[in-house]
Design an enzyme around this catalytic site. Structure first.
Site, PDB file in Angstrom:
ATOM      1  N   GLY A   1      -5.592  -2.403   4.423  1.00  0.00           N
ATOM      2  CA  GLY A   1      -6.385  -1.881   5.175  1.00  0.00           C
ATOM      3  C   GLY A   1      -6.846  -2.548   6.718  1.00  0.00           C
ATOM      4  O   GLY A   1      -7.132  -1.789   7.366  1.00  0.00           O
TER       5      GLY A   1
ATOM      6  N   CYS B   1      -4.183   5.662  -2.572  1.00  0.00           N
ATOM      7  CA  CYS B   1      -4.966   4.889  -1.360  1.00  0.00           C
ATOM      8  C   CYS B   1      -4.941   5.727  -0.486  1.00  0.00           C
ATOM      9  O   CYS B   1      -3.964   6.336   0.305  1.00  0.00           O
ATOM     10  CB  CYS B   1      -3.668   3.726  -1.478  1.00  0.00           C
ATOM     11  N   ASN B   2      -6.316   5.750   0.363  1.00  0.00           N
ATOM     12  CA  ASN B   2      -6.487   6.473   1.487  1.00  0.00           C
ATOM     13  C   ASN B   2      -5.752   5.698   2.649  1.00  0.00           C
ATOM     14  O   ASN B   2      -5.348   6.436   3.508  1.00  0.00           O
ATOM     15  CB  ASN B   2      -8.002   6.357   1.881  1.00  0.00           C
ATOM     16  N   THR B   3      -5.622   4.525   2.519  1.00  0.00           N
ATOM     17  CA  THR B   3      -4.908   3.890   3.783  1.00  0.00           C
ATOM     18  C   THR B   3      -3.646   4.245   3.958  1.00  0.00           C
ATOM     19  O   THR B   3      -2.981   4.706   5.011  1.00  0.00           O
ATOM     20  CB  THR B   3      -5.094   2.392   3.595  1.00  0.00           C
TER      21      THR B   3
ATOM     22  N   CYS C   1     -12.082   4.857   0.385  1.00  0.00           N
ATOM     23  CA  CYS C   1     -11.160   3.941   0.067  1.00  0.00           C
ATOM     24  C   CYS C   1     -11.049   3.830  -1.575  1.00  0.00           C
ATOM     25  O   CYS C   1     -12.428   3.857  -1.909  1.00  0.00           O
ATOM     26  CB  CYS C   1     -11.438   2.362   0.681  1.00  0.00           C
TER      27      CYS C   1
HETATM   28  N1  DGL Z   1      -7.611   1.332  -1.738  1.00  0.00           N
HETATM   29  C1  DGL Z   1      -6.956   1.282  -0.506  1.00  0.00           C
HETATM   30  C2  DGL Z   1      -7.621   2.459   0.084  1.00  0.00           C
HETATM   31  O1  DGL Z   1      -7.948   3.693  -0.517  1.00  0.00           O
HETATM   32  C3  DGL Z   1      -6.988   0.328   0.599  1.00  0.00           C
HETATM   33  C4  DGL Z   1      -7.273  -1.085   0.148  1.00  0.00           C
HETATM   34  C5  DGL Z   1      -6.434  -1.903   1.063  1.00  0.00           C
HETATM   35  O2  DGL Z   1      -7.080  -2.455   2.180  1.00  0.00           O
HETATM   36  O3  DGL Z   1      -5.433  -2.500   0.758  1.00  0.00           O
HETATM   37  O4  DGL Z   1      -7.705   2.694   1.291  1.00  0.00           O
END
Ligand code: DGL
Length: 281
Positions: free
Chosen positions: A39, A69-71, A203
């Site tokens: 992130g 994963c949103n990122t 996230c």
């Molecule tokens: N779980 C991830 C998301 O949904 C990102 C976490 C990270 O920073 O690696 O954004």
């Protein structure tokens, strides 16, 4: 076999919802714990790491990979789908990649996937949506762009919460997590005169501390359930693409990581409250 990928533990929130909802498929989780968090990394690195991870899941036999994963979805999703997948499929056809932001936005705007233009610019008295996410997702602007396509009058208040993923990955105590969440929620609420109608935990790690968000947010703010939104969208996708999934190992659920399998399993168990055994991929 269907793969779900995240930088670390976060995608388990999506994975849990999907494996429970669709036991007729076989499932494989891959957390790139060795390289988490994503992130705060430059976009190019997130794209490269995501592509490597998805390629591993393809090699392991997954035909469909969901970026849990949103990122990764925000910065790599479109690029992988349009530039990389055609090359993969030219050699071995039939591979697909899906992200999780569109289903989330469809749920919060109550606009089905096939509606691409604003139908009701303002829906269900939603004026303001709060978005808590990683720095990369916040900077990408993808959430507000996707919301604006459907509901252009909705205001998105967004805040990066860079402390949360490292704390969650380290299995931090609940009191420390609660304190960090409270600080972020208060910082966001300080920017608005009235409570947001919805909050998106943008996230996939954050549903692991959803109880702290619930406690810190005003009672009138509804928390969007991203794992449920993704499961609903996937059900619809399976109906439209009956050729996806299936296979001979229905119900098989496997967990893999690029990190330390013992430590990753220990932290996963802390959050999921059930034993999970990770292997190496
Ligand atoms: N779980 C991830 C998301 O949904 C990102 C976490 C990270 O920073 O690696 O954004």
């Amino acid at each position: 076999m269907i793969g779900v990928f995240d930088s670390g533990h976060g995608g388990l929130t999506i994975f849990r919802a999907l494996t429970v909802r669709f036991p007729q498929h076989s499932w494989m989780y891959y957390g790139d714990h060795a390289n988490a968090p994503y992130g705060s990394r430059p976009g190019g690195e997130v794209v490269a790491l995501t592509q490597t991870a998805v390629a591993k899941l393809f090699m392991a036999g997954c035909k469909l990979v969901i970026l849990g994963c949103n990122t990764a979805t925000a910065v790599a999703g479109k690029q992988l789908q349009t530039a990389w997948l055609p090359q993969v499929n030219a050699q071995r056809p039939g591979h697909r990649v899906l992200g999780i932001i569109a289903p989330t936005v469809e749920a919060v705007t109550q606009t089905p996937w096939h509606v691409k233009e604003p139908v009701f610019p303002q829906k269900y008295n939603t004026d303001t949506v709060a978005l808590f996410a990683t720095q990369v997702t916040v900077n990408s602007g993808v959430y507000e762009a996707e919301i604006a396509k459907r509901c252009p009058q909705v205001q998105v208040l967004k805040l990066a919460c860079p402390k949360l993923v490292p704390l969650i990955e380290a299995g931090a105590p609940q009191a420390e997590l609660a304190h960090a969440v409270q600080e972020y929620v208060q910082a966001l609420l300080a920017t608005t005169p009235k409570a947001p109608e919805w909050a998106i935990l943008g996230c996939t790690h954050y549903p692991l501390v959803a109880h702290h968000f619930r406690a810190a947010l005003p009672p009138s703010t509804r928390l969007l359930d991203q794992p449920l939104a993704v499961a609903n969208a996937l059900e619809d996708y399976f109906t439209r693409h009956p050729e996806v999934g299936g296979g001979s190992h229905a119900g098989l659920v496997q967990y893999f990581t690029s990190g330390d399998t013992v430590e990753v399993s220990r932290v996963a168990e802390l959050f999921l409250d059930t034993p999970v055994r990770f292997g190496r991929l």
